[in-house]
Motif scaffolding. Structure first.
Motif, mmCIF file in Angstrom:
data_model
loop_
_atom_site.group_PDB
_atom_site.id
_atom_site.type_symbol
_atom_site.label_atom_id
_atom_site.label_comp_id
_atom_site.label_asym_id
_atom_site.label_seq_id
_atom_site.Cartn_x
_atom_site.Cartn_y
_atom_site.Cartn_z
ATOM 1 N N THR A 1 0.838 -1.200 0.000
ATOM 2 C CA THR A 1 0.000 0.000 0.000
ATOM 3 C C THR A 1 0.875 1.252 0.000
ATOM 4 O O THR A 1 0.625 2.198 -0.747
ATOM 5 C CB THR A 1 -0.925 -0.006 1.228
ATOM 6 O OG1 THR A 1 -1.726 -1.181 1.185
ATOM 7 C CG2 THR A 1 -1.823 1.211 1.252
ATOM 8 N N HIS A 2 1.918 1.247 0.815
ATOM 9 C CA HIS A 2 2.835 2.390 0.862
ATOM 10 C C HIS A 2 3.594 2.535 -0.452
ATOM 11 O O HIS A 2 3.837 3.656 -0.909
ATOM 12 C CB HIS A 2 3.805 2.265 2.037
ATOM 13 C CG HIS A 2 3.153 2.406 3.375
ATOM 14 N ND1 HIS A 2 2.448 3.527 3.747
ATOM 15 C CD2 HIS A 2 3.085 1.561 4.435
ATOM 16 C CE1 HIS A 2 1.977 3.372 4.975
ATOM 17 N NE2 HIS A 2 2.349 2.180 5.419
ATOM 18 N N ALA A 3 3.962 1.413 -1.062
ATOM 19 C CA ALA A 3 4.681 1.469 -2.341
ATOM 20 C C ALA A 3 3.785 2.084 -3.415
ATOM 21 O O ALA A 3 4.238 2.901 -4.227
ATOM 22 C CB ALA A 3 5.129 0.070 -2.762
ATOM 23 N N ARG A 4 2.511 1.699 -3.420
ATOM 24 C CA ARG A 4 1.590 2.270 -4.413
ATOM 25 C C ARG A 4 1.415 3.768 -4.193
ATOM 26 O O ARG A 4 1.413 4.545 -5.144
ATOM 27 C CB ARG A 4 0.241 1.553 -4.362
ATOM 28 C CG ARG A 4 0.274 0.191 -5.014
ATOM 29 C CD ARG A 4 -1.127 -0.352 -5.269
ATOM 30 N NE ARG A 4 -1.967 -0.373 -4.098
ATOM 31 C CZ ARG A 4 -2.060 -1.394 -3.255
ATOM 32 N NH1 ARG A 4 -1.342 -2.472 -3.457
ATOM 33 N NH2 ARG A 4 -2.856 -1.335 -2.217
ATOM 34 N N LEU A 5 1.272 4.175 -2.937
ATOM 35 C CA LEU A 5 1.123 5.600 -2.637
ATOM 36 C C LEU A 5 2.371 6.381 -3.056
ATOM 37 O O LEU A 5 2.275 7.435 -3.687
ATOM 38 C CB LEU A 5 0.834 5.808 -1.151
ATOM 39 C CG LEU A 5 0.702 7.267 -0.705
ATOM 40 C CD1 LEU A 5 -0.469 7.935 -1.412
ATOM 41 C CD2 LEU A 5 0.536 7.340 0.805
ATOM 42 N N ALA A 6 3.533 5.861 -2.706
ATOM 43 C CA ALA A 6 4.782 6.527 -3.095
ATOM 44 C C ALA A 6 4.900 6.586 -4.612
ATOM 45 O O ALA A 6 5.329 7.607 -5.177
ATOM 46 C CB ALA A 6 5.978 5.790 -2.491
ATOM 47 N N GLY A 7 4.513 5.517 -5.289
ATOM 48 C CA GLY A 7 4.559 5.498 -6.744
ATOM 49 C C GLY A 7 3.630 6.533 -7.354
ATOM 50 O O GLY A 7 3.992 7.217 -8.319
ATOM 51 N N GLU A 8 2.440 6.658 -6.791
ATOM 52 C CA GLU A 8 1.495 7.668 -7.289
ATOM 53 C C GLU A 8 2.065 9.068 -7.138
ATOM 54 O O GLU A 8 2.018 9.879 -8.062
ATOM 55 C CB GLU A 8 0.171 7.598 -6.514
ATOM 56 C CG GLU A 8 -0.715 6.445 -6.867
ATOM 57 C CD GLU A 8 -1.981 6.447 -6.026
ATOM 58 O OE1 GLU A 8 -2.445 7.527 -5.603
ATOM 59 O OE2 GLU A 8 -2.524 5.351 -5.803
ATOM 60 N N VAL A 9 2.615 9.346 -5.947
ATOM 61 C CA VAL A 9 3.154 10.680 -5.688
ATOM 62 C C VAL A 9 4.319 10.969 -6.638
ATOM 63 O O VAL A 9 4.403 12.052 -7.227
ATOM 64 C CB VAL A 9 3.579 10.806 -4.205
ATOM 65 C CG1 VAL A 9 4.371 12.076 -3.968
ATOM 66 C CG2 VAL A 9 2.354 10.757 -3.307
ATOM 67 N N MET A 10 5.219 10.003 -6.796
ATOM 68 C CA MET A 10 6.363 10.225 -7.688
ATOM 69 C C MET A 10 5.910 10.425 -9.133
ATOM 70 O O MET A 10 6.422 11.304 -9.836
ATOM 71 C CB MET A 10 7.338 9.051 -7.611
ATOM 72 C CG MET A 10 8.146 9.019 -6.334
ATOM 73 S SD MET A 10 9.529 7.839 -6.335
ATOM 74 C CE MET A 10 8.762 6.300 -6.745
ATOM 75 N N ALA A 11 4.966 9.614 -9.587
ATOM 76 C CA ALA A 11 4.510 9.736 -10.973
ATOM 77 C C ALA A 11 3.840 11.079 -11.224
ATOM 78 O O ALA A 11 4.110 11.745 -12.233
ATOM 79 C CB ALA A 11 3.558 8.589 -11.314
ATOM 80 N N ILE A 12 2.977 11.500 -10.319
ATOM 81 C CA ILE A 12 2.282 12.779 -10.494
ATOM 82 C C ILE A 12 3.259 13.947 -10.384
ATOM 83 O O ILE A 12 3.203 14.892 -11.174
ATOM 84 C CB ILE A 12 1.126 12.905 -9.475
ATOM 85 C CG1 ILE A 12 0.041 11.885 -9.830
ATOM 86 C CG2 ILE A 12 0.565 14.319 -9.455
ATOM 87 C CD1 ILE A 12 -1.038 11.732 -8.787
ATOM 88 N N THR A 13 4.191 13.862 -9.419
ATOM 89 C CA THR A 13 5.207 14.907 -9.296
ATOM 90 C C THR A 13 6.066 14.963 -10.549
ATOM 91 O O THR A 13 6.418 16.042 -11.030
ATOM 92 C CB THR A 13 6.083 14.656 -8.051
ATOM 93 O OG1 THR A 13 5.239 14.599 -6.908
ATOM 94 C CG2 THR A 13 7.125 15.734 -7.883
ATOM 95 N N GLY A 14 6.390 13.796 -11.079
ATOM 96 C CA GLY A 14 7.181 13.747 -12.307
ATOM 97 C C GLY A 14 6.480 14.407 -13.473
ATOM 98 O O GLY A 14 7.091 15.170 -14.233
ATOM 99 N N VAL A 15 5.196 14.152 -13.621
ATOM 100 C CA VAL A 15 4.446 14.774 -14.719
ATOM 101 C C VAL A 15 4.381 16.285 -14.537
ATOM 102 O O VAL A 15 4.574 17.047 -15.490
ATOM 103 C CB VAL A 15 3.026 14.161 -14.820
ATOM 104 C CG1 VAL A 15 2.155 14.945 -15.784
ATOM 105 C CG2 VAL A 15 3.117 12.704 -15.261
ATOM 106 N N ALA A 16 4.132 16.719 -13.300
ATOM 107 C CA ALA A 16 4.115 18.167 -13.039
ATOM 108 C C ALA A 16 5.476 18.779 -13.335
ATOM 109 O O ALA A 16 5.577 19.866 -13.920
ATOM 110 C CB ALA A 16 3.698 18.437 -11.600
#
Length: 146
Positions: free
Chosen positions: A21-36
């Motif tokens: 669950t934490h890995a998915r959350l971290a992945g979401e944050v990194m992916a969205i931050t990366g796109v921004a």
């Protein structure tokens, strides 16, 4: 990048549900931050010659986020052991889907389709047919029409 993938796959089989669950959350944050960051880097290319470096860096961050999310999703033990859907559950799911389609057809005035779907909903789940399908006002209007 292949080394990160291999490392992730090597670590992932030991994931607990909480870690996944934490890995998915971290992945979401990194992916969205990366796109921004990619968008910001593209805008910065007009102002500075180093904007391209920002785009590359944030692209790698976004890729790492997607990879982290995928590893967390694929190795979550809570998701891996989900029981298969029973025939009754499948019929109820299909009846709900067909009820939604019938409601859409009723709103469009396609009463012939509503009547055809009613037979299938009644076969799949008579309870849903009686308490949901027949109580929808648009569907009821279509069924009452000659």
């Amino acid at each position: 990048m292949p080394a990160l993938w291999a490392l992730g796959l090597g670590i992932a089989p030991g994931c607990t549900h909480g870690q996944a669950t934490h890995a998915r959350l971290a992945g979401e944050v990194m992916a969205i931050t990366g796109v921004a960051g990619i968008l910001g880097g593209v805008l910065a290319t007009h102002a500075t010659p180093r904007g391209h470096d920002l785009v590359v860096g944030f692209s790698l961050l976004s890729a790492a986020g997607i990879l982290t999310y995928a590893i967390g999703e694929l190795n979550d033990p809570a998701l891996a052991g989900a029981p298969p859907e029973t025939l009754e559950q499948r019929h109820r799911r299909w009846a709900k889907i067909l009820t939604q389609r019938a409601a859409g057809a009723a709103r469009e005035g396609n009463c012939d389709r509503v009547r055809r779907l009613e037979l299938r909903v009644r076969d799949y789940d008579p309870e849903l047919h009686d308490f949901v399908f027949l109580r929808d006002p648009e569907i009821a209007r279509c069924l009452a029409a000659p």
